[in-house]
Design an enzyme around this catalytic site. Structure first.
Site, PDB file in Angstrom:
ATOM      1  CE  LYS A  59      50.658  34.792  49.239  1.00 52.46           C
ATOM      2  NZ  LYS A  59      51.770  34.091  48.556  1.00 52.46           N
ATOM      3  CE1 TYR A  80      49.242  33.326  43.721  1.00 50.04           C
ATOM      4  CE2 TYR A  80      48.391  31.632  45.180  1.00 50.04           C
ATOM      5  CZ  TYR A  80      49.127  32.787  44.979  1.00 50.04           C
ATOM      6  OH  TYR A  80      49.748  33.399  46.041  1.00 50.04           O
ATOM      7  CG  HIS A  93      48.699  38.151  46.267  1.00 48.96           C
ATOM      8  ND1 HIS A  93      49.312  37.560  45.185  1.00 48.96           N
ATOM      9  CD2 HIS A  93      47.769  39.006  45.758  1.00 48.96           C
ATOM     10  CE1 HIS A  93      48.758  38.038  44.069  1.00 48.96           C
ATOM     11  NE2 HIS A  93      47.817  38.907  44.394  1.00 48.96           N
ATOM     12  CG  ASN A 111      55.326  34.446  49.762  1.00 49.34           C
ATOM     13  OD1 ASN A 111      54.177  34.222  50.143  1.00 49.34           O
ATOM     14  ND2 ASN A 111      55.641  34.503  48.484  1.00 49.34           N
ATOM     15  CD  GLU A 151      45.804  39.357  41.729  1.00 53.17           C
ATOM     16  OE1 GLU A 151      46.662  38.620  41.222  1.00 53.17           O
ATOM     17  OE2 GLU A 151      46.089  40.260  42.557  1.00 53.17           O
TER      18      GLU A 151
HETATM   19  N1  UDP Z   1      55.461  30.141  44.605  1.00 49.49           N
HETATM   20  C1  UDP Z   1      56.127  29.000  44.994  1.00 49.49           C
HETATM   21  N2  UDP Z   1      57.202  28.578  44.247  1.00 49.49           N
HETATM   22  C2  UDP Z   1      57.637  29.242  43.132  1.00 49.49           C
HETATM   23  C3  UDP Z   1      56.970  30.405  42.745  1.00 49.49           C
HETATM   24  C4  UDP Z   1      55.874  30.828  43.498  1.00 49.49           C
HETATM   25  O1  UDP Z   1      55.763  28.390  45.986  1.00 49.49           O
HETATM   26  O2  UDP Z   1      58.616  28.814  42.501  1.00 49.49           O
HETATM   27  C5  UDP Z   1      54.265  30.594  45.369  1.00 49.49           C
HETATM   28  C6  UDP Z   1      54.578  31.743  46.332  1.00 49.49           C
HETATM   29  O3  UDP Z   1      53.729  31.601  47.473  1.00 49.49           O
HETATM   30  C7  UDP Z   1      54.198  32.953  45.533  1.00 49.49           C
HETATM   31  C8  UDP Z   1      52.997  32.445  44.731  1.00 49.49           C
HETATM   32  O4  UDP Z   1      53.288  31.076  44.464  1.00 49.49           O
HETATM   33  O5  UDP Z   1      53.869  34.050  46.374  1.00 49.49           O
HETATM   34  C9  UDP Z   1      52.748  33.180  43.435  1.00 49.49           C
HETATM   35  O6  UDP Z   1      53.923  33.244  42.677  1.00 49.49           O
HETATM   36  P1  UDP Z   1      54.386  34.583  41.971  1.00 49.49           P
HETATM   37  O7  UDP Z   1      55.471  34.232  41.020  1.00 49.49           O
HETATM   38  O8  UDP Z   1      53.185  35.286  41.419  1.00 49.49           O
HETATM   39  O9  UDP Z   1      55.051  35.423  43.178  1.00 49.49           O
HETATM   40  P2  UDP Z   1      54.566  36.772  43.897  1.00 49.49           P
HETATM   41  O10 UDP Z   1      53.833  37.582  42.888  1.00 49.49           O
HETATM   42  O11 UDP Z   1      53.710  36.338  45.061  1.00 49.49           O
HETATM   43  O12 UDP Z   1      55.830  37.424  44.368  1.00 49.49           O
HETATM   44 MG    MG Z   2      52.250  37.132  41.624  1.00 51.35          MG
END
Ligand code: UDP
Ligand code: MG
Length: 148
Positions: free
Chosen positions: A10, A50, A116, A113, A127
């Site tokens: 990212k 997303y 992805h 974080n 994706e």
């Molecule tokens: N995210 C956030 N707050 C939340 C959950 C997700 O900012 O409460 C953001 C974070 O950058 C995350 C992305 O949205 O990586 C997608 O969320 P997901 O639950 O799919 O997490 P991931 O699969 O990336 O672990």
């Molecule tokens: Mg995810």
């Protein structure tokens, strides 16, 4: 079974100059890079990326973050690559992710974080299709494969 997953380093990984170190985590695990593209994700593409999160409170922030600067997008290929890369990445938030994981070692906040990774074969197929044409995914034998 051989699987593919979509990984994105990212915008914070680019800006913090951590691309090499994060890519190394995947290489060290023996995962094959099947495609890679350095690009900027526009907001509409980030929204499609997303789409499963549309309507959730963090949707807009996640879209803004993903489209806030250049990224490195990759397709990785290996047996069970989805489970393996999710483990390598660690929990979603850097402040909760275990040390030894990419997020646990390099991310410390709830906001950014670094990485992805697709979370299921279905999401991976969706994706990968957002970023790569079939002919951009390179088929080859990894020399190390017999030793992995
Ligand atoms: N995210 C956030 N707050 C939340 C959950 C997700 O900012 O409460 C953001 C974070 O950058 C995350 C992305 O949205 O990586 C997608 O969320 P997901 O639950 O799919 O997490 P991931 O699969 O990336 O672990
Ligand atoms: Mg995810």
């Amino acid at each position: 079974m051989t699987e593919r997953t979509l990984i994105i380093l990212k915008p914070d990984a680019v800006q913090r100059q951590l691309l090499g170190r994060v890519v190394s985590r995947f290489e060290e695990k023996g995962l094959k890079i099947a495609a890679a593209k350095f690009m900027r994700i526009c907001e509409p593409l980030a929204r499609r990326h997303y789409a499963v999160h549309e309507g959730k409170p963090f949707f807009q922030a996640a879209v803004k973050y993903l489209s806030s600067g250049p990224v490195l997008v990759m397709v990785l290929e290996a047996d069970n690559v989805i489970t393996m890369t999710r483990k390598l990445m660690g929990k979603t938030f850097g402040n909760e992710a275990e040390p030894g994981t990419i997020r646990g070692d390099f991310a410390g906040s709830k906001g950014l974080n670094l990485v992805h990774g697709s979370d299921s074969p279905e999401t991976a197929a969706y994706e990968i299709g957002l970023y790569f044409k079939p002919e951009e995914i390179v088929s080859y034998d990894l020399a190390a494969q017999p030793w992995l």
